[in-house]
Design an enzyme around this catalytic site. Structure first.
Site, mmCIF file in Angstrom:
data_model
loop_
_atom_site.group_PDB
_atom_site.id
_atom_site.type_symbol
_atom_site.label_atom_id
_atom_site.label_comp_id
_atom_site.label_asym_id
_atom_site.label_seq_id
_atom_site.Cartn_x
_atom_site.Cartn_y
_atom_site.Cartn_z
ATOM 1 N N ASP A 92 -4.989 -2.920 12.861
ATOM 2 C CA ASP A 92 -4.596 -4.059 12.024
ATOM 3 C C ASP A 92 -3.444 -4.820 12.680
ATOM 4 O O ASP A 92 -2.735 -4.283 13.528
ATOM 5 C CB ASP A 92 -4.195 -3.567 10.624
ATOM 6 C CG ASP A 92 -4.276 -4.689 9.580
ATOM 7 O OD1 ASP A 92 -4.941 -5.707 9.854
ATOM 8 O OD2 ASP A 92 -3.685 -4.537 8.488
ATOM 9 N N GLU A 93 -3.263 -6.060 12.245
ATOM 10 C CA GLU A 93 -2.241 -6.969 12.790
ATOM 11 C C GLU A 93 -2.355 -7.025 14.318
ATOM 12 O O GLU A 93 -1.359 -7.013 15.052
ATOM 13 C CB GLU A 93 -0.817 -6.526 12.365
ATOM 14 C CG GLU A 93 -0.610 -6.359 10.872
ATOM 15 C CD GLU A 93 -0.637 -7.668 10.069
ATOM 16 O OE1 GLU A 93 -0.657 -8.740 10.667
ATOM 17 O OE2 GLU A 93 -0.664 -7.577 8.822
ATOM 18 N N ALA A 94 -3.601 -7.110 14.788
ATOM 19 C CA ALA A 94 -3.871 -7.022 16.225
ATOM 20 C C ALA A 94 -3.366 -8.240 16.998
ATOM 21 O O ALA A 94 -3.247 -8.188 18.223
ATOM 22 C CB ALA A 94 -5.375 -6.845 16.458
ATOM 23 N N CYS B 157 -6.817 -13.654 3.882
ATOM 24 C CA CYS B 157 -8.261 -13.776 3.662
ATOM 25 C C CYS B 157 -8.916 -12.401 3.506
ATOM 26 O O CYS B 157 -10.150 -12.322 3.431
ATOM 27 C CB CYS B 157 -8.926 -14.582 4.771
ATOM 28 S SG CYS B 157 -8.967 -13.727 6.342
ATOM 29 N N LYS C 232 -8.192 -9.383 5.498
ATOM 30 C CA LYS C 232 -8.380 -8.574 6.713
ATOM 31 C C LYS C 232 -7.925 -7.129 6.521
ATOM 32 O O LYS C 232 -8.625 -6.196 6.890
ATOM 33 C CB LYS C 232 -7.628 -9.202 7.903
ATOM 34 C CG LYS C 232 -8.043 -10.620 8.215
ATOM 35 C CD LYS C 232 -7.264 -11.207 9.361
ATOM 36 C CE LYS C 232 -5.771 -11.274 9.146
ATOM 37 N NZ LYS C 232 -5.364 -12.131 8.005
ATOM 38 N N SER C 233 -6.737 -6.952 5.963
ATOM 39 C CA SER C 233 -6.227 -5.583 5.798
ATOM 40 C C SER C 233 -7.057 -4.825 4.766
ATOM 41 O O SER C 233 -7.285 -3.617 4.900
ATOM 42 C CB SER C 233 -4.758 -5.604 5.372
ATOM 43 O OG SER C 233 -4.001 -6.252 6.358
ATOM 44 N N THR D 18 -7.642 -16.612 8.593
ATOM 45 C CA THR D 18 -6.248 -17.004 8.327
ATOM 46 C C THR D 18 -5.519 -15.846 7.667
ATOM 47 O O THR D 18 -6.126 -14.812 7.352
ATOM 48 C CB THR D 18 -6.199 -18.195 7.346
ATOM 49 O OG1 THR D 18 -6.819 -17.765 6.122
ATOM 50 C CG2 THR D 18 -6.885 -19.421 7.891
ATOM 51 N N MET D 19 -4.255 -16.044 7.405
ATOM 52 C CA MET D 19 -3.520 -15.094 6.567
ATOM 53 C C MET D 19 -4.186 -15.066 5.191
ATOM 54 O O MET D 19 -4.819 -16.043 4.768
ATOM 55 C CB MET D 19 -2.051 -15.541 6.406
ATOM 56 C CG MET D 19 -1.214 -15.374 7.649
ATOM 57 S SD MET D 19 0.490 -15.935 7.399
ATOM 58 C CE MET D 19 1.141 -14.670 6.301
#
Ligand SMILES: Nc1ncnc2c1ncn2[C@@H]1O[C@H](COP(=O)(O)OP(=O)(O)O)[C@@H](O)[C@H]1O
Ligand SMILES: Cc1cn([C@H]2C[C@H](O)[C@@H](COP(=O)(O)O)O2)c(=O)[nH]c1=O
Length: 241
Positions: free
Chosen positions: A86-88, A13, A15-16, A10-11
């Site tokens: 990122d933001e794939a 969590c 990732k970046s 999810t947002m």
């Protein structure tokens, strides 16, 4: 052998954060990489993490061709062993296919990071293609939580604090942008779009943290209001008429 890996969740969590950590770990071991992103909250050509890390990146646009990007750099003598993407979720399906080709044809690792589904629970086209093509889809270990404490699995969009299920698929925004309702009525008010991670149960029932607080307040008020009505019904004497 190179891999196409989709790190998903999810947002909010991590990732970046993981994207920047992986870039760092590969770079310090002498590997050459290129960082890409699209529509990062911090602005164009950036990868930013809520933990405070931020770095530059190549901005992906509709015309970006990953195969050409890698070939051009290699022709110029630049070492390219891996790509951080990122933001794939915002990449086109064709761009995801280019990423797969880069892995298979020239042995470049591709580490892609993104959310799978939008605020309506529909897959983003880029994420769908990644799920279809990736060697591995890895769900992030850090769990974003719903306000109720359960693991968050869905990304809700709010407009002025109210959860919505209609609108454009892409609206760049952040969590913790909830705004109380009355602001929406002010003249010249520009609606504030925010996001909140929820468990499926509360996503389906459309109960955000703000809504849950309101309900809790009403629950607390209810006995008082009932008492007050009963009191009024007695003409203020407290004795039934
Ligand atoms: N003040 C903080 N202290 C510790 N961890 C934080 C803090 N703020 C954010 N984080 C961590 O950062 C994560 C979000 O990281 P980020 O890389 O921005 O997420 P994503 O790219 O998945 O949206 C949160 O889940 C949380 O674990
Ligand atoms: C659910 C959803 C999200 N977005 C946007 C909002 C953010 O700008 C990014 C996700 O970034 P994060 O680093 O994972 O927090 O996606 C969107 O455009 N549409 C949506 O439905």
């Amino acid at each position: 052998m190179a891999e196409l890996v989709f790190f998903s969740g999810t947002m909010d969590c991590g990732k970046s954060t993981l994207a920047l950590q992986m870039d760092h770990n590969h770079r310090v071991r002498g590997r050459g990489g290129v960082r890409f992103s699209r529509n990062d909250r911090a602005g164009e050509s950036r990868i930013s993490s809520r933990l405070g890390l931020e770095t530059d990146a190549v901005e992906v646009v509709d015309g970006t061709d990953f195969w050409e990007e890698v070939m051009r750099r290699r022709t110029q003598g630049q070492r390219v062993d891996y790509l951080i993407c990122d933001e794939a979720q915002f990449y086109t399906p064709e761009q995801v296919e280019q990423l797969a080709k880069v892995v298979d044809e020239i042995d470049v690792d591709v580490f892609a990071f993104g959310i799978t589904a939008d605020f309506r629970t529909r897959l983003f086209p880029g994420s769908q293609r990644l799920i279809e093509l990736a060697d591995r889809v890895q769900v992030l270990q850090v769990e974003a939580l719903c306000w109720c404490g359960r693991r968050a699995t869905h990304n809700a969009r709010t407009v002025d604090g109210v959860m919505v299920t209609e609108g454009a698929q892409v609206v760049v925004g952040d969590v913790d942008m909830a705004v109380d309702g009355p602001a929406a009525t002010a003249a010249g008010h520009i609606p504030v779009v925010g996001y909140e991670t929820l468990c499926r149960r509360h996503f389906m029932r459309r109960v955000t943290a703000h809504g849950a607080n309101l309900m809790a307040e009403q629950d607390q008020l209810l006995p008082f209001e009932v008492d007050a009505c009963l009191w009024r019904g007695t003409g203020g004497t407290g004795v039934d008429a």
